[in-house]
Design a protein around this motif. Structure first.
Motif, PDB file in Angstrom:
ATOM      1  N   ILE A 144     -66.540 -14.178 -35.209  1.00  0.00           N
ATOM      2  CA  ILE A 144     -65.237 -14.919 -35.085  1.00  0.00           C
ATOM      3  C   ILE A 144     -64.652 -13.660 -33.866  1.00  0.00           C
ATOM      4  CG2 ILE A 144     -63.486 -16.200 -34.972  1.00  0.00           C
ATOM      5  CD1 ILE A 144     -66.378 -17.608 -34.361  1.00  0.00           C
ATOM      6  N   VAL A 145     -64.135 -12.669 -35.006  1.00  0.00           N
ATOM      7  CA  VAL A 145     -63.354 -11.532 -34.770  1.00  0.00           C
ATOM      8  C   VAL A 145     -63.910 -10.612 -33.771  1.00  0.00           C
ATOM      9  CG1 VAL A 145     -62.426  -9.250 -35.116  1.00  0.00           C
ATOM     10  CG2 VAL A 145     -61.892 -11.746 -36.865  1.00  0.00           C
ATOM     11  N   ILE A 146     -65.052 -10.534 -33.312  1.00  0.00           N
ATOM     12  CA  ILE A 146     -65.224 -10.318 -31.700  1.00  0.00           C
ATOM     13  C   ILE A 146     -65.448 -10.442 -30.806  1.00  0.00           C
ATOM     14  CG2 ILE A 146     -68.040  -9.415 -30.076  1.00  0.00           C
ATOM     15  CD1 ILE A 146     -68.761  -8.550 -32.940  1.00  0.00           C
ATOM     16  N   ALA A 147     -65.371 -12.211 -30.989  1.00  0.00           N
ATOM     17  CA  ALA A 147     -65.299 -13.018 -29.236  1.00  0.00           C
ATOM     18  C   ALA A 147     -63.596 -12.854 -29.092  1.00  0.00           C
ATOM     19  CB  ALA A 147     -65.630 -13.963 -29.762  1.00  0.00           C
ATOM     20  N   ASN A 148     -63.209 -12.399 -30.232  1.00  0.00           N
ATOM     21  CA  ASN A 148     -61.191 -12.923 -29.888  1.00  0.00           C
ATOM     22  C   ASN A 148     -60.786 -11.693 -29.921  1.00  0.00           C
ATOM     23  OD1 ASN A 148     -58.784 -12.559 -31.280  1.00  0.00           O
ATOM     24  ND2 ASN A 148     -58.382 -14.689 -30.813  1.00  0.00           N
ATOM     25  N   SER A 149     -61.753 -10.615 -30.231  1.00  0.00           N
ATOM     26  CA  SER A 149     -61.203  -9.090 -29.458  1.00  0.00           C
ATOM     27  C   SER A 149     -61.386  -8.818 -28.444  1.00  0.00           C
ATOM     28  CB  SER A 149     -61.917  -8.313 -30.165  1.00  0.00           C
ATOM     29  OG  SER A 149     -61.571  -8.606 -31.662  1.00  0.00           O
ATOM     30  N   TRP A 150     -62.829  -9.731 -27.638  1.00  0.00           N
ATOM     31  CA  TRP A 150     -62.631  -8.963 -26.442  1.00  0.00           C
ATOM     32  C   TRP A 150     -62.220  -9.721 -25.240  1.00  0.00           C
ATOM     33  CZ3 TRP A 150     -64.113 -12.216 -22.340  1.00  0.00           C
ATOM     34  CH2 TRP A 150     -64.501 -10.961 -20.782  1.00  0.00           C
ATOM     35  N   GLN A 151     -61.074 -10.797 -25.836  1.00  0.00           N
ATOM     36  CA  GLN A 151     -60.663 -11.406 -25.230  1.00  0.00           C
ATOM     37  C   GLN A 151     -59.298 -10.544 -24.740  1.00  0.00           C
ATOM     38  OE1 GLN A 151     -60.848 -14.932 -27.687  1.00  0.00           O
ATOM     39  NE2 GLN A 151     -58.936 -16.482 -26.308  1.00  0.00           N
ATOM     40  N   GLN A 152     -59.068  -9.539 -25.871  1.00  0.00           N
ATOM     41  CA  GLN A 152     -57.110  -9.083 -25.805  1.00  0.00           C
ATOM     42  C   GLN A 152     -58.027  -7.818 -25.691  1.00  0.00           C
ATOM     43  OE1 GLN A 152     -54.863  -9.967 -27.970  1.00  0.00           O
ATOM     44  NE2 GLN A 152     -55.616 -11.549 -29.123  1.00  0.00           N
ATOM     45  N   THR A 153     -59.255  -6.890 -25.307  1.00  0.00           N
ATOM     46  CA  THR A 153     -59.812  -6.133 -24.609  1.00  0.00           C
ATOM     47  C   THR A 153     -61.047  -6.146 -24.119  1.00  0.00           C
ATOM     48  OG1 THR A 153     -60.849  -4.970 -27.137  1.00  0.00           O
ATOM     49  CG2 THR A 153     -58.658  -4.548 -26.440  1.00  0.00           C
ATOM     50  N   PRO A 154     -60.946  -6.591 -22.820  1.00  0.00           N
ATOM     51  CA  PRO A 154     -62.368  -6.825 -22.432  1.00  0.00           C
ATOM     52  C   PRO A 154     -62.928  -5.831 -22.084  1.00  0.00           C
ATOM     53  CG  PRO A 154     -60.805  -8.161 -21.708  1.00  0.00           C
ATOM     54  CD  PRO A 154     -59.388  -7.047 -22.569  1.00  0.00           C
ATOM     55  N   THR A 155     -64.696  -5.606 -22.271  1.00  0.00           N
ATOM     56  CA  THR A 155     -65.182  -4.490 -21.748  1.00  0.00           C
ATOM     57  C   THR A 155     -67.217  -4.856 -21.833  1.00  0.00           C
ATOM     58  OG1 THR A 155     -66.020  -3.960 -24.187  1.00  0.00           O
ATOM     59  CG2 THR A 155     -64.223  -2.224 -22.686  1.00  0.00           C
ATOM     60  N   GLY A 156     -67.372  -4.326 -21.267  1.00  0.00           N
ATOM     61  CA  GLY A 156     -69.209  -4.595 -21.012  1.00  0.00           C
ATOM     62  C   GLY A 156     -69.665  -5.885 -20.532  1.00  0.00           C
ATOM     63  N   TYR A 157     -68.761  -6.031 -19.078  1.00  0.00           N
ATOM     64  CA  TYR A 157     -68.967  -7.340 -18.332  1.00  0.00           C
ATOM     65  C   TYR A 157     -68.774  -6.663 -17.210  1.00  0.00           C
ATOM     66  CZ  TYR A 157     -63.683  -6.711 -17.349  1.00  0.00           C
ATOM     67  OH  TYR A 157     -62.336  -6.444 -17.042  1.00  0.00           O
ATOM     68  N   ILE A 158     -69.112  -7.610 -15.714  1.00  0.00           N
ATOM     69  CA  ILE A 158     -68.159  -7.342 -14.630  1.00  0.00           C
ATOM     70  C   ILE A 158     -67.959  -8.532 -14.327  1.00  0.00           C
ATOM     71  CG2 ILE A 158     -69.689  -5.522 -13.337  1.00  0.00           C
ATOM     72  CD1 ILE A 158     -71.754  -7.893 -12.345  1.00  0.00           C
ATOM     73  N   ILE A 159     -67.182  -9.016 -13.103  1.00  0.00           N
ATOM     74  CA  ILE A 159     -66.636 -10.367 -12.905  1.00  0.00           C
ATOM     75  C   ILE A 159     -67.571 -10.800 -11.888  1.00  0.00           C
ATOM     76  CG2 ILE A 159     -64.589 -11.491 -12.268  1.00  0.00           C
ATOM     77  CD1 ILE A 159     -64.311 -10.721 -14.751  1.00  0.00           C
ATOM     78  N   GLU A 160     -67.613 -11.744 -11.447  1.00  0.00           N
ATOM     79  CA  GLU A 160     -68.506 -12.538  -9.971  1.00  0.00           C
ATOM     80  C   GLU A 160     -67.948 -13.484 -10.284  1.00  0.00           C
ATOM     81  OE1 GLU A 160     -72.472 -12.848 -10.939  1.00  0.00           O
ATOM     82  OE2 GLU A 160     -72.619 -15.077 -10.626  1.00  0.00           O
ATOM     83  N   GLY A 161     -67.586 -13.963  -8.410  1.00  0.00           N
ATOM     84  CA  GLY A 161     -67.337 -15.281  -7.467  1.00  0.00           C
ATOM     85  C   GLY A 161     -65.101 -14.275  -8.098  1.00  0.00           C
ATOM     86  N   GLU A 162     -64.668 -15.361  -7.080  1.00  0.00           N
ATOM     87  CA  GLU A 162     -64.000 -15.448  -6.829  1.00  0.00           C
ATOM     88  C   GLU A 162     -62.798 -16.792  -6.893  1.00  0.00           C
ATOM     89  OE1 GLU A 162     -62.130 -13.141  -3.574  1.00  0.00           O
ATOM     90  OE2 GLU A 162     -63.847 -11.496  -4.582  1.00  0.00           O
ATOM     91  N   GLY A 163     -62.043 -15.978  -7.542  1.00  0.00           N
ATOM     92  CA  GLY A 163     -60.264 -16.797  -7.727  1.00  0.00           C
ATOM     93  C   GLY A 163     -60.795 -17.928  -8.877  1.00  0.00           C
ATOM     94  N   LEU A 164     -60.932 -19.407  -8.502  1.00  0.00           N
ATOM     95  CA  LEU A 164     -60.943 -20.539  -9.540  1.00  0.00           C
ATOM     96  C   LEU A 164     -62.814 -20.430  -9.944  1.00  0.00           C
ATOM     97  CD1 LEU A 164     -58.184 -22.947  -9.265  1.00  0.00           C
ATOM     98  CD2 LEU A 164     -58.680 -20.827 -11.499  1.00  0.00           C
ATOM     99  N   GLU A 165     -63.689 -19.286  -8.833  1.00  0.00           N
ATOM    100  CA  GLU A 165     -64.923 -19.878  -9.363  1.00  0.00           C
ATOM    101  C   GLU A 165     -65.501 -18.843 -10.396  1.00  0.00           C
ATOM    102  OE1 GLU A 165     -67.300 -22.444  -9.082  1.00  0.00           O
ATOM    103  OE2 GLU A 165     -65.549 -23.051  -8.200  1.00  0.00           O
ATOM    104  N   ALA A 166     -64.350 -17.733  -9.931  1.00  0.00           N
ATOM    105  CA  ALA A 166     -65.014 -16.491 -10.842  1.00  0.00           C
ATOM    106  C   ALA A 166     -65.094 -16.489 -12.668  1.00  0.00           C
ATOM    107  CB  ALA A 166     -63.818 -15.098 -10.726  1.00  0.00           C
TER     108      ALA A 166
END
Lengths: 461, 344
Positions: A144-166
């Motif tokens: 749970i803390v890992i999931a929450n920490s990702w919200q605080q300091t996101p890494t290991g991802y890319i953003i796909e899509g634009e605006g609200l579809e992102a």
């Protein structure tokens, strides 16, 4: 009527704050149970089995409410924050699924054996189950803390899509798991949980000692609790420092809010107590000059990024709230160190249990780790605003589109009523169990049912 | 598209979630059913035995709901958000009912006053029944389809959920769980309670067979998309046939008092009905009644292939572990229930 955003935020804060009373207690208590039952297996002294059985019953009560209120949290992501769910499904979803399958299943599976298995399995298997339950609750916090920490300091991802579809797409699982704040935040949370559980044990034990009931088992409980609490309180100083340091590096706006620091060109002070006037951007109070500069840059006169460096739309709105909750947490942390060290010193001098005043403080001190955990959580989450995923997704964009204000009002009222009832019942039953006390194995020689004298002799030998 | 064993990843993950939900239905199904039957036991001792029959396992059973939820969140986040926010009010009631079920079991034995126990008995039965009915109602609506616009937004209201078909599915679910729970309890009891339960099992099986026939007929007549897959792959008709045979087999085993076999079959029927449901939906999960093009399919809703692969690995490691200790716990508490000082 308030907006859906405010209502949903209130609902989430309310349900998680209530939930967050219980898991830290069960995590800390789980560790104490392992120690108590371990002592029983090692020494064979019946008293340790009796106190283990007593605390397992209390553990079950706490665990039950923790589970019941925790399921609500899982589903609230979907009901109230559907856009958020879609945005982070790749990442948050995998951590949540891992929590369910690796942690929650472990503790719930073995809890049955813990509670009802005394006569069905061997002592060793029972002890193994206790360890599994304790481990399960720790793993649960981990994911749970890992999931929450990702919200605080996101890494290991890319953003796909634009605006609200992102949406965020996972690129590296381990980088997501070990994002920059995971380790510090997990150690901080888990030690906070050890404090919550061990202080509950000490509170109950201290009450027995003051009331002159179950004195010998109470002393044994107290020692187990004190041992956990002292190590935890000292370690928390270290993890707390580490956590503050990561905040300074990755969430500068949050750090500035925590210390009410506005002017970027100025040397930043560290406040012991204070008040932030958000309108004028002034903070007053008792402070260590340059303290925050030293924390962030290792020098007492280096300037630190202040809140004015961020546009108004990108900084937490409730600065004084973040400041106060953060400082409450720290003050309590310091007090707990002083308290546990005093108790240790008196224990060494063999004077601890005769100090009625100190025992009375310990009876009430059970509330302090709880307040600190709650305050710390508020500082971390409100300090992250206006982002639900820091720098990526705004809280106001994360809402469920279909849900209407009156639906959230309905659920909020429902949960307020149910949770009030739950709290009243919980406190009533907890109190009842404590007043009833542990079922002590009768002494074969004189039939006294409070405690076996032979056991005391063994214990003192 | 990337495949494993010739099956694409979203389909594979659809199967995993289906498996988890089936696990939940089979496991929590019997303790929810036992809860719905609770007030039919009159004596205090009978109620305690019934509670202790599920005492050591119900918490572990509920975990499957948490895992299913997490898996749906992880695999099909769009579906997760859409289903939960669409069924906002039913889900909130569902969550409150879950809380009440948990605390009823936990709190009932903590006081001896008659009114206290009676209050929790009622709360236990009502919440168990409500959980089952709401699950059935949501399932029914997912089969039936709901009005969604081209942005996948729900355009109906609370009343849209209460269509006759979904209500029928809700009661079918209730009848199935009651039967499943009654068979479980009959395995765990002895003497007079056992005798009473054998009668209950018979009544529940009648209730279930009636619902089963009605639900099957209505699905065939009113829900054309459920039969599309079957028309395309006629061999799939073997499944409903098998389901009917299983139902008849339950009846036969009950008449012969082979309750363990009957329990295995009632578990199978839960699984089979969910499989039929899954086949009917596939590859959609949310069906729009406004325009089929507005439906949400697994391909549209799936997480990234990488996330799905990671989670398949998590499931592959985790599921055997969970099954392992589920079996260990059930094995530890095998046999008839005996009350002792640790009981509820």
């Amino acid at each position: 009527m308030p907006s859906v955003e405010i209502l949903s935020r209130i609902q989430f804060a309310f349900t998680i704050a209530f939930h967050y009373i219980y898991p830290p207690l069960s995590i800390g208590l789980g560790l104490c149970l392992v120690i108590m039952e371990g002592m029983y297996l090692r020494t064979g002294i019946k008293m340790y089995e009796d106190i283990t059985r007593f605390w397992i019953k209390i553990f079950a009560l706490i665990f039950g409410i923790g589970v019941a209120t925790g399921i609500v949290m899982e589903f609230e992501f979907g009901t109230n924050w559907a856009v958020y769910s879609r945005y982070v499904g790749d990442i948050f979803g995998s951590a949540l699924a891992a929590e369910g399958i690796f942690a929650f299943a472990l503790e719930s599976g073995f809890l049955g054996i813990l509670l009802f298995g005394w006569n069905r399995v061997s002592k060793g298997v029972h002890f193994f189950s206790t360890i599994m339950v304790a481990l399960g609750s720790i793993f649960s916090a981990l994911w749970i803390v890992i999931a929450n920490s990702w919200q605080q300091t996101p890494t290991g991802y890319i953003i796909e899509g634009e605006g609200l579809e992102a949406r965020a797409i996972i690129t590296d699982f381990w980088e997501m798991v070990f994002n920059p704040s995971s380790v510090d935040r997990f150690s901080h949370v888990i030690i906070g949980s050890f404090l919550a559980g061990s202080f509950l044990v000490m509170s109950v034990a201290a009450w027995y000692i003051v009331k002159n009931r179950f004195v010998e088992p109470a002393k044994a409980m107290f020692k187990v609790g004190l041992c956990v609490a002292t190590i935890a309180a000292l370690a928390q100083l270290f993890t707390g420092h580490r956590s503050a340091h990561y905040v300074s590096e990755y969430q500068p706006a949050k750090l500035a809010a925590m210390e009410g620091h506005y002017d970027s060109s100025a040397v930043a002070d560290m406040y012991i107590v204070g008040w932030v006037d958000a309108k004028s951007g002034k903070t007053t109070g008792i402070k260590i000059p340059g303290g925050l500069s030293f924390l962030t840059h290792g020098s007492f006169n280096a300037p630190v990024t202040g809140l004015n460096a961020f546009p108004k739309t990108e900084r937490p709105s409730a600065v004084n709230f973040v400041f106060q909750t953060y400082h409450i947490m720290i003050s309590i942390g310091m007090f707990l160190i002083a308290l546990t060290l005093t108790a240790c010193f008196l224990l060494w001098k063999k004077k601890l249990f005769s100090q009625k005043w100190l025992m009375t403080i310990f009876i009430w001190a059970v509330l302090l780790p709880q307040i600190a955990n709650q305050a710390g959580w508020y500082a971390a989450e409100v300090g992250r605003q206006p982002w639900v995923v820091y720098g990526l997704l705004r809280t106001s964009d994360a809402l469920s589109k279909e849900v209407k204000a009156e639906q959230v009002v309905f659920s909020l009222v429902l949960f307020s009523l149910v949770y009030t009832l739950l709290l009243v019942l919980f406190l009533y039953l907890l109190n009842k169990k404590i007043v009833h006390g542990p079922e002590m194995t009768p002494n074969e020689e004189d039939g006294s049912d409070e405690f076996s004298k032979r056991n005391i002799k063994q214990l003192q030998a | 598209m990337e495949t494993i064993f010739g099956i694409d990843l979203p389909t594979l993950w659809f199967l995993v979630i289906g498996g988890l939900i089936t696990g939940y239905g089979v496991l929590d199904g019997f303790d929810l059913g036992a809860g719905s039957l609770h007030l039919f036991f009159n004596k205090e001792e009978s109620r305690r035995i019934a509670l202790n029959a599920i005492g050591p396992v119900w918490d572990g059973n509920e975990v499957w709901l948490v895992i299913s939820g997490g898996a749906l969140f992880a695999g099909f986040p769009l579906v997760y958000g859409t289903i939960l926010s669409t069924f906002y009010v039913p889900f909130m009631l569902f969550l409150v009912a879950l809380i009440f079920r948990a605390i009823s079991i936990e709190f009932r034995s903590k006081e001896t006053m008659a009114w206290w126990r009676k209050m929790w008995d009622i709360s236990y039965m009502v919440s168990s029944t409500l959980i089952t009915l709401l699950l059935g109602l949501i399932l029914g609506n997912l089969i039936h389809g709901l009005p969604f616009n081209e942005k996948h937004q729900f355009t109906g209201n609370l009343l849209s959920f209460f269509n006759p078909y979904s209500i029928l599915i809700a009661f079918t679910t209730l009848s199935l769980f009651m039967l499943h729970g009654a068979i479980y309890l009959v395995m765990k009891t002895e003497n007079r309670l056992y005798a009473k339960l054998t009668i209950m099992v018979n009544n529940c099986s009648k209730f279930f067979i009636l619902c089963f026939i009605l639900a099957s007929m209505s699905t065939l007549i009113y829900i054309p998309h459920m039969t599309d897959q079957f028309k395309e792959y006629p061999w799939l008709f073997a499944l409903p046939l098998l389901a009917v045979l299983t139902v008849l087999n339950i009846k036969r085993n009950i008449d012969n008092r082979k309750y363990f076999t009957a329990f295995v079959f009632s578990s199978c029927i839960t699984a089979m009905l969910l499989i039929l449901f899954a086949i009917g939906l596939y590859p959609n999960i949310i069906i729009s009644t406004t325009d089929p093009a507005n439906s949400i399919s697994i391909y549209h809703a799936a997480s990234s292939p990488k996330a799905l692969r990671i989670m398949l690995l998590i499931a592959a490691i985790g599921t055997p572990l969970v099954l392992g200790y589920t079996i260990f716990v059930f094995w530890t508490f095998r046999g008839k229930v005996k009350l002792n000082e640790m009981s509820y």
